[in-house]
Write a protein that holds these residues in place. Structure first.
Motif, PDB file in Angstrom:
ATOM      1  N   PRO A  40     -48.062 -27.303 -74.755  1.00 22.25           N
ATOM      2  CA  PRO A  40     -48.595 -26.006 -74.722  1.00 22.25           C
ATOM      3  C   PRO A  40     -50.180 -26.176 -74.956  1.00 22.25           C
ATOM      4  N   ALA A  41     -50.773 -25.042 -74.118  1.00 24.19           N
ATOM      5  CA  ALA A  41     -52.232 -25.358 -73.902  1.00 24.19           C
ATOM      6  C   ALA A  41     -52.867 -24.805 -75.309  1.00 24.19           C
ATOM      7  N   PRO A  42     -53.904 -25.227 -75.441  1.00 23.36           N
ATOM      8  CA  PRO A  42     -54.632 -24.322 -76.820  1.00 23.36           C
ATOM      9  C   PRO A  42     -55.596 -23.287 -76.069  1.00 23.36           C
ATOM     10  N   LEU A  43     -55.405 -22.137 -76.764  1.00 22.77           N
ATOM     11  CA  LEU A  43     -55.837 -20.882 -76.466  1.00 22.77           C
ATOM     12  C   LEU A  43     -57.115 -20.550 -76.804  1.00 22.77           C
ATOM     13  N   ALA A  44     -58.296 -20.320 -75.955  1.00 20.84           N
ATOM     14  CA  ALA A  44     -59.488 -19.686 -76.309  1.00 20.84           C
ATOM     15  C   ALA A  44     -59.555 -18.455 -76.930  1.00 20.84           C
ATOM     16  N   GLN A  45     -60.105 -18.239 -77.891  1.00 16.72           N
ATOM     17  CA  GLN A  45     -59.990 -17.004 -78.417  1.00 16.72           C
ATOM     18  C   GLN A  45     -61.491 -16.091 -78.420  1.00 16.72           C
ATOM     19  N   GLY A  46     -61.418 -14.803 -78.239  1.00 17.93           N
ATOM     20  CA  GLY A  46     -62.739 -14.053 -78.327  1.00 17.93           C
ATOM     21  C   GLY A  46     -63.566 -14.256 -77.046  1.00 17.93           C
ATOM     22  N   ASP A  47     -63.092 -14.598 -75.912  1.00 21.17           N
ATOM     23  CA  ASP A  47     -63.811 -14.914 -74.794  1.00 21.17           C
ATOM     24  C   ASP A  47     -63.795 -13.892 -73.711  1.00 21.17           C
ATOM     25  N   VAL A  48     -63.638 -12.714 -74.149  1.00 25.78           N
ATOM     26  CA  VAL A  48     -63.386 -11.494 -73.279  1.00 25.78           C
ATOM     27  C   VAL A  48     -64.589 -11.041 -72.350  1.00 25.78           C
ATOM     28  N   ASP A  49     -65.777 -11.602 -72.832  1.00 20.52           N
ATOM     29  CA  ASP A  49     -67.083 -11.383 -72.120  1.00 20.52           C
ATOM     30  C   ASP A  49     -67.745 -12.278 -71.410  1.00 20.52           C
ATOM     31  N   ARG A  50     -66.949 -13.405 -71.258  1.00 23.05           N
ATOM     32  CA  ARG A  50     -67.400 -14.648 -70.331  1.00 23.05           C
ATOM     33  C   ARG A  50     -66.671 -14.384 -69.031  1.00 23.05           C
ATOM     34  N   PRO A  51     -67.247 -15.131 -68.151  1.00 22.26           N
ATOM     35  CA  PRO A  51     -66.685 -15.075 -66.866  1.00 22.26           C
ATOM     36  C   PRO A  51     -65.371 -15.633 -66.364  1.00 22.26           C
ATOM     37  N   VAL A  52     -64.635 -14.788 -65.793  1.00 22.54           N
ATOM     38  CA  VAL A  52     -63.194 -15.269 -65.816  1.00 22.54           C
ATOM     39  C   VAL A  52     -62.755 -15.283 -64.208  1.00 22.54           C
ATOM     40  N   LEU A  53     -63.504 -14.462 -63.513  1.00 22.74           N
ATOM     41  CA  LEU A  53     -63.060 -14.169 -61.949  1.00 22.74           C
ATOM     42  C   LEU A  53     -64.551 -14.189 -61.350  1.00 22.74           C
ATOM     43  N   LEU A  54     -64.676 -15.066 -60.167  1.00 24.81           N
ATOM     44  CA  LEU A  54     -65.788 -15.000 -59.173  1.00 24.81           C
ATOM     45  C   LEU A  54     -65.223 -14.402 -57.826  1.00 24.81           C
ATOM     46  N   TYR A  55     -65.887 -13.311 -57.552  1.00 23.79           N
ATOM     47  CA  TYR A  55     -65.611 -12.780 -56.006  1.00 23.79           C
ATOM     48  C   TYR A  55     -66.694 -13.478 -55.264  1.00 23.79           C
ATOM     49  N   THR A  56     -66.347 -13.605 -53.768  1.00 26.13           N
ATOM     50  CA  THR A  56     -67.726 -13.708 -53.045  1.00 26.13           C
ATOM     51  C   THR A  56     -68.146 -12.294 -52.633  1.00 26.13           C
ATOM     52  N   THR A  57     -69.356 -11.919 -52.348  1.00 27.22           N
ATOM     53  CA  THR A  57     -69.747 -10.810 -51.633  1.00 27.22           C
ATOM     54  C   THR A  57     -69.588 -10.874 -49.952  1.00 27.22           C
ATOM     55  N   SER A  58     -69.949  -9.873 -49.367  1.00 32.77           N
ATOM     56  CA  SER A  58     -69.444  -9.877 -47.867  1.00 32.77           C
ATOM     57  C   SER A  58     -70.622 -10.902 -47.697  1.00 32.77           C
ATOM     58  N   GLY A  59     -70.036 -11.834 -46.417  1.00 35.55           N
ATOM     59  CA  GLY A  59     -70.963 -12.921 -46.125  1.00 35.55           C
ATOM     60  C   GLY A  59     -72.179 -12.433 -45.674  1.00 35.55           C
ATOM     61  N   THR A  60     -73.273 -13.493 -45.710  1.00 33.40           N
ATOM     62  CA  THR A  60     -74.537 -12.971 -45.373  1.00 33.40           C
ATOM     63  C   THR A  60     -74.915 -14.324 -44.585  1.00 33.40           C
ATOM     64  N   THR A  61     -76.159 -14.647 -44.014  1.00 32.54           N
ATOM     65  CA  THR A  61     -76.587 -15.367 -43.197  1.00 32.54           C
ATOM     66  C   THR A  61     -76.700 -16.727 -44.167  1.00 32.54           C
ATOM     67  N   LYS A  62     -77.154 -16.357 -45.327  1.00 36.63           N
ATOM     68  CA  LYS A  62     -77.588 -17.515 -46.200  1.00 36.63           C
ATOM     69  C   LYS A  62     -76.358 -17.931 -47.181  1.00 36.63           C
ATOM     70  N   GLY A  63     -74.924 -17.599 -46.764  1.00 40.30           N
ATOM     71  CA  GLY A  63     -74.042 -17.732 -47.780  1.00 40.30           C
ATOM     72  C   GLY A  63     -73.799 -16.763 -48.558  1.00 40.30           C
TER      73      GLY A  63
END
Length: 523
Positions: A158-181
């Motif tokens: 079983p994995a150790p669970l992180a507690q109290g991290d609901v305000d840390r990043p969890v998901l990264l979306y990409t924006t619509s593509g631009t010429t610079k990435g």
């Protein structure tokens, strides 16, 4: 309320309908899903993934995708969503910017050769990437160590669970593509979960009565946000691994689906496959984003056939389904982008792009948003984050719209697409709709250019069977539009330049502007 009330895990309701998901006819209950989340968390921990580590997920819509997100949340790790339309340069950019240690990847899907795409990425360009985990095969040819993603059939401590991290990043979306990435838009469990609950409440979703056809990719905010909203509601979700009109039609017809979200082109393709006058009697809401010309005509046809389209608004930064039209709206208002925010705590204002002052109701300007669904910032890019947020915490959307005065707002166009002609902001669609009503015009796009120091618009037209006479088009537009809206040039083309995104095909207006200037220069 405790922090755990804003975790992704809190969205799983014990009193919800069963099953939770249906993947290609395979039922997954909520108990089974939670077990898979636990297994996936243990598997990730066994791969050395822990708090703050980034896992890139390059998968089509499958239960493993969702389990990875919920499992990463339990560990305090971060998922970077990779668009399955991406190719080597785009994948390399995302891996480099995110610093992903592990990538979970498809072995193969339809015509996509994931191994060949990865072979074009120089290992030195993504130094943080340590390992690939392959779904559907033991390994693929690659320059990184490969393991099989066997979380569902292997036993790990079983994995150790992180507690109290609901305000840390969890998901990264990409924006619509631009010429610079693209930039990476960071969301936390709190922003995702609170918005999901707002959607379930605003749409008054009943787990025993409502169901979702999920046909948008989970790698984009449009697909993920609608998915999480229905998870929060406890409703059953039928999932397409990737959009195809025929299986979408089958699910809509056979499973009493009440809600679906997609692009105008998706709904157009579904309707084209059936000649039934009212093929979907159970459908209540089809939320749509308009990417293609002719979307108003599509909405009218869909309405006549019992498919009610509802205009939406959203972005990676404030999440999709940020707002939606209401059933009591007139048809013309209901199909417009915008509507009412899902969250009662969201605030929308419009700022005049020239004066910098807040605009009155009915006056077009840049839309600014403050809401619980707002992103944390651009991942590892504080400068871009600072540019996007006002001093009082509103996100500068880069979109042009206006307040309606009844609590709703209207999205008109992207700021980069909006044209200031004759001292007025003009949406290209206004001129494009007039052109498309002309005989001989199959499609049209309009962009603004600098012509001898004046802002003028130029039109690109795809001809129908009988090509139009350009003089006749200009004369008709002069009859129907103010003079400053009449294009200075009208060019016939065979097709418009387009680009693929997670939510559909989009026309490249920047390319059109460059084409216009090139043609004018040769004259």
């Amino acid at each position: 309320m405790s922090a755990n009330d804003f975790s992704l895990q809190s969205l799983i309701r014990p009193e919800a309908a069963e099953p939770a998901f249906v993947f290609d006819g395979t039922l997954v209950s909520r108990v089974e899903f939670l077990a898979r989340v636990e297994q996936t968390a243990a598997w990730l921990a066994a791969q050395g993934i822990g708090k703050g580590d980034v896992v890139a997920v390059w998968l089509v819509n499958r239960v493993e995708w969702i389990a990875l997100l919920f499992a990463a949340a339990r560990l305090g790790a971060i998922v970077a969503a990779v668009n399955t339309r991406y190719r080597s340069a785009e994948v390399a950019h995302l891996l480099k910017v995110s610093g992903a240690k592990l990538m979970v990847v498809e072995a193969a899907f339809r015509s996509i050769d994931f191994a060949a795409i990865l072979a074009d990425i120089a290992k030195d360009d993504v130094p943080a990437l340590q390992q690939l985990a392959v779904v559907g095969a033991d390994r693929i040819p690659a320059q990184w160590p490969c393991v099989r993603f066997d979380a569902f059939d292997a036993v790990h401590p079983p994995a150790p669970l992180a507690q109290g991290d609901v305000d840390r990043p969890v998901l990264l979306y990409t924006t619509s593509g631009t010429t610079k990435g693209p930039k990476l838009v960071a969301h936390s469990q709190r922003t995702l979960a609170s918005h999901a609950v707002s959607i379930a409440n605003a749409l008054q979703l009943d787990p025993q009565r409502h169901s979702l056809l999920a046909m948008l990719p989970f790698c984009g905010t449009f697909g993920m946000t609608s998915l999480l909203g229905f998870i929060a509601a406890g409703a059953t979700i039928h999932v397409l691994d990737a959009f195809e009109a025929a299986p979408a039609l089958k699910i809509l017809s056979e499973h009493r689906i009440t809600h679906s979200f997609g692009s105008d082109e998706m709904f157009r393709r579904i309707l084209a496959l059936t000649d039934a006058p009212r093929p979907f009697p159970h459908l209540e809401i089809c939320g749509f984003a308009a990417f293609q010309p002719g979307w108003r005509e599509l909405a009218a046809e869909a309405e006549a056939r019992g498919m009610s389209l509802f205009g939406l608004y959203g972005s990676s930064e404030v999440q999709a389904l940020f707002s939606i039209a209401r059933g009591g709206d007139t048809f013309a208002n209901r199909i417009e982008g915008g509507g009412w925010p899902m969250s009662p705590d969201a605030k929308v204002r419009v700022r005049d792009t020239e004066s910098g002052e807040l605009a009155a109701h009915g006056v077009s300007g840049e839309i600014e948003i403050s809401a619980p669904s707002r992103f944390l910032g651009y991942f590892n890019n504080p400068e871009a984050t600072g540019d996007a947020i006002t001093a009082d915490g509103f996100f500068r959307t880069g979109d042009i719209g206006r307040l309606r005065g009844d609590g709703a707002f209207v999205y008109e166009t992207r700021a980069g697409d909006a044209m200031r002609l004759g001292g007025f902001l003009v949406a290209p669609g206004e001129i494009e709709d007039e052109l498309k009503s002309c005989p001989g015009v199959a499609d049209a796009q309009v962009v603004a250019v600098d012509l001898k120091g004046q802002a003028r618009c130029v039109a690109f037209v795809i001809a129908a069977a009988e090509p139009p006479q350009q003089e006749a088009l200009t004369a008709r537009l002069r009859e129907r539009l103010a003079g400053y809206k009449v294009p200075a040039r009208i060019y016939l083309v065979d097709a418009f330049p387009v680009t693929d995104s997670a939510n559909g095909v989009k026309i490249q207006r920047a390319r059109l502007r460059a084409m216009a200037m090139d043609r004018i220069a040769t004259e």
